[in-house]
Design a protein around this motif. Structure first.
Motif, PDB file in Angstrom:
ATOM      1  N   GLY A   1     -81.413  29.486 -54.880  1.00  0.00           N
ATOM      2  CA  GLY A   1     -81.381  29.204 -53.505  1.00  0.00           C
ATOM      3  C   GLY A   1     -79.946  29.174 -53.016  1.00  0.00           C
ATOM      4  O   GLY A   1     -79.685  29.266 -51.886  1.00  0.00           O
ATOM      5  N   LYS A   2     -78.939  29.109 -53.835  1.00  0.00           N
ATOM      6  CA  LYS A   2     -77.492  29.193 -53.377  1.00  0.00           C
ATOM      7  C   LYS A   2     -76.809  29.798 -54.646  1.00  0.00           C
ATOM      8  O   LYS A   2     -76.988  29.843 -55.748  1.00  0.00           O
ATOM      9  CB  LYS A   2     -77.042  27.856 -53.125  1.00  0.00           C
ATOM     10  CG  LYS A   2     -77.172  26.704 -54.230  1.00  0.00           C
ATOM     11  CD  LYS A   2     -76.567  25.526 -53.769  1.00  0.00           C
ATOM     12  CE  LYS A   2     -76.313  24.341 -55.065  1.00  0.00           C
ATOM     13  NZ  LYS A   2     -75.684  24.921 -56.243  1.00  0.00           N
ATOM     14  N   PRO A   3     -75.559  30.379 -54.209  1.00  0.00           N
ATOM     15  CA  PRO A   3     -74.777  31.255 -55.222  1.00  0.00           C
ATOM     16  C   PRO A   3     -74.115  30.152 -56.231  1.00  0.00           C
ATOM     17  O   PRO A   3     -73.994  29.010 -55.656  1.00  0.00           O
ATOM     18  CB  PRO A   3     -73.682  31.519 -54.304  1.00  0.00           C
ATOM     19  CG  PRO A   3     -74.259  32.060 -52.884  1.00  0.00           C
ATOM     20  CD  PRO A   3     -75.179  30.820 -52.882  1.00  0.00           C
ATOM     21  N   ARG A   4     -73.879  30.602 -57.345  1.00  0.00           N
ATOM     22  CA  ARG A   4     -73.369  29.921 -58.364  1.00  0.00           C
ATOM     23  C   ARG A   4     -71.951  29.737 -58.462  1.00  0.00           C
ATOM     24  O   ARG A   4     -71.320  30.807 -57.956  1.00  0.00           O
ATOM     25  CB  ARG A   4     -74.030  30.197 -59.696  1.00  0.00           C
ATOM     26  CG  ARG A   4     -75.355  30.299 -59.979  1.00  0.00           C
ATOM     27  CD  ARG A   4     -75.754  30.395 -61.328  1.00  0.00           C
ATOM     28  NE  ARG A   4     -77.087  30.460 -61.721  1.00  0.00           N
ATOM     29  CZ  ARG A   4     -77.964  30.943 -62.546  1.00  0.00           C
ATOM     30  NH1 ARG A   4     -77.196  31.638 -63.437  1.00  0.00           N
ATOM     31  NH2 ARG A   4     -79.306  30.812 -62.631  1.00  0.00           N
ATOM     32  N   THR A   5     -71.214  28.595 -58.676  1.00  0.00           N
ATOM     33  CA  THR A   5     -69.825  28.494 -58.913  1.00  0.00           C
ATOM     34  C   THR A   5     -69.763  29.169 -60.001  1.00  0.00           C
ATOM     35  O   THR A   5     -70.365  29.404 -60.864  1.00  0.00           O
ATOM     36  CB  THR A   5     -69.750  27.131 -58.822  1.00  0.00           C
ATOM     37  OG1 THR A   5     -69.813  26.661 -59.988  1.00  0.00           O
ATOM     38  CG2 THR A   5     -69.799  26.446 -57.386  1.00  0.00           C
TER      39      THR A   5
ATOM     40  N   GLU B   1     -75.097  35.786 -52.971  1.00  0.00           N
ATOM     41  CA  GLU B   1     -76.340  35.288 -52.361  1.00  0.00           C
ATOM     42  C   GLU B   1     -77.657  36.020 -52.272  1.00  0.00           C
ATOM     43  O   GLU B   1     -78.728  35.381 -52.275  1.00  0.00           O
ATOM     44  CB  GLU B   1     -76.043  34.681 -50.885  1.00  0.00           C
ATOM     45  CG  GLU B   1     -75.872  35.627 -50.165  1.00  0.00           C
ATOM     46  CD  GLU B   1     -75.289  35.130 -48.564  1.00  0.00           C
ATOM     47  OE1 GLU B   1     -75.183  35.904 -47.602  1.00  0.00           O
ATOM     48  OE2 GLU B   1     -74.914  33.958 -48.647  1.00  0.00           O
TER      49      GLU B   1
ATOM     50  N   THR C   1     -79.211  35.050 -55.660  1.00  0.00           N
ATOM     51  CA  THR C   1     -79.776  33.603 -55.772  1.00  0.00           C
ATOM     52  C   THR C   1     -80.575  33.309 -54.717  1.00  0.00           C
ATOM     53  O   THR C   1     -81.150  32.182 -54.962  1.00  0.00           O
ATOM     54  CB  THR C   1     -78.584  32.560 -56.176  1.00  0.00           C
ATOM     55  OG1 THR C   1     -77.571  32.800 -54.622  1.00  0.00           O
ATOM     56  CG2 THR C   1     -77.675  32.968 -57.261  1.00  0.00           C
ATOM     57  N   ALA C   2     -80.807  34.133 -53.955  1.00  0.00           N
ATOM     58  CA  ALA C   2     -82.013  33.581 -52.729  1.00  0.00           C
ATOM     59  C   ALA C   2     -83.056  33.197 -53.131  1.00  0.00           C
ATOM     60  O   ALA C   2     -83.736  32.466 -52.838  1.00  0.00           O
ATOM     61  CB  ALA C   2     -81.919  34.821 -51.822  1.00  0.00           C
TER      62      ALA C   2
END
Length: 174
Positions: free
Chosen positions: A40-44, A32, A35-36
């Motif tokens: 805005g969110k962690p990637r799968t 995170e 990607t902040a």
């Protein structure tokens, strides 16, 4: 099909991704902290895989693209970046290569993104005729704003990316 060139700097090798790099790449994008300000969110793992294989597609379709940034001595993944056409639907990006970069948190604060992206910009100047390049940065991402300024990017406006505002920067052609 365009071969992905290898570019070397004092500390880094910019090269094509290979399958053996994927676990480290996916781990970086699942963090995170990375990607902040990028989505805005962690990637799968699946989202990361689609981006990972897309790096080869960028080169094949546009003649430019993203490299993996690896340590020259150990070949450890440090980050990723380069030039892209992501078809974002942002008028200020249309017709220009878009610079982008990300670095794994273990390598923050060492100037490695600036070093890698300076090599990307030099490659652009040599190989693509020094065309104007643009980039987008989330408001408040001071580290990327600093890198962009060091590379010669200046703010030219803002735009909506989805439902978020991003700042748009330009680096004049050389």
């Amino acid at each position: 099909m365009t071969d992905i060139p290898v570019v070397e700097t004092e500390r880094l090798r910019l090269r094509a991704p290979i399958k053996a790099d994927f676990d480290a790449y996916a781990a970086m994008w699942a963090d995170e902290r990375v990607t902040a300000y990028i989505g805005g969110k962690p990637r799968t793992r699946n989202e990361s895989w689609l981006r990972f294989i897309g790096m080869h597609g960028l080169w094949a379709l546009t003649g430019y693209g993203y490299w993996l940034f690896t340590d020259r001595q150990t070949d450890t993944l440090v980050g990723v970046g380069g030039l892209a056409n992501f078809e974002r639907g942002i008028d200020l990006l249309t017709g220009y290569p878009e610079a982008g970069w990300a670095i794994a948190p273990d390598f923050w604060g060492r100037g490695l993104v600036s070093e890698a992206m300076a090599a990307v910009m030099a490659w652009n100047d040599r190989s693509l005729g020094g065309n104007e390049v643009r980039c987008i940065i989330d408001p408040g991402h001071a580290a990327s704003e600093h890198v962009a300024a060091k590379l010669g990017f200046v703010p030219i406006g803002d735009a909506l990316l989805g439902d978020a505002t991003v700042n748009v920067y330009s680096r004049a052609g050389r």
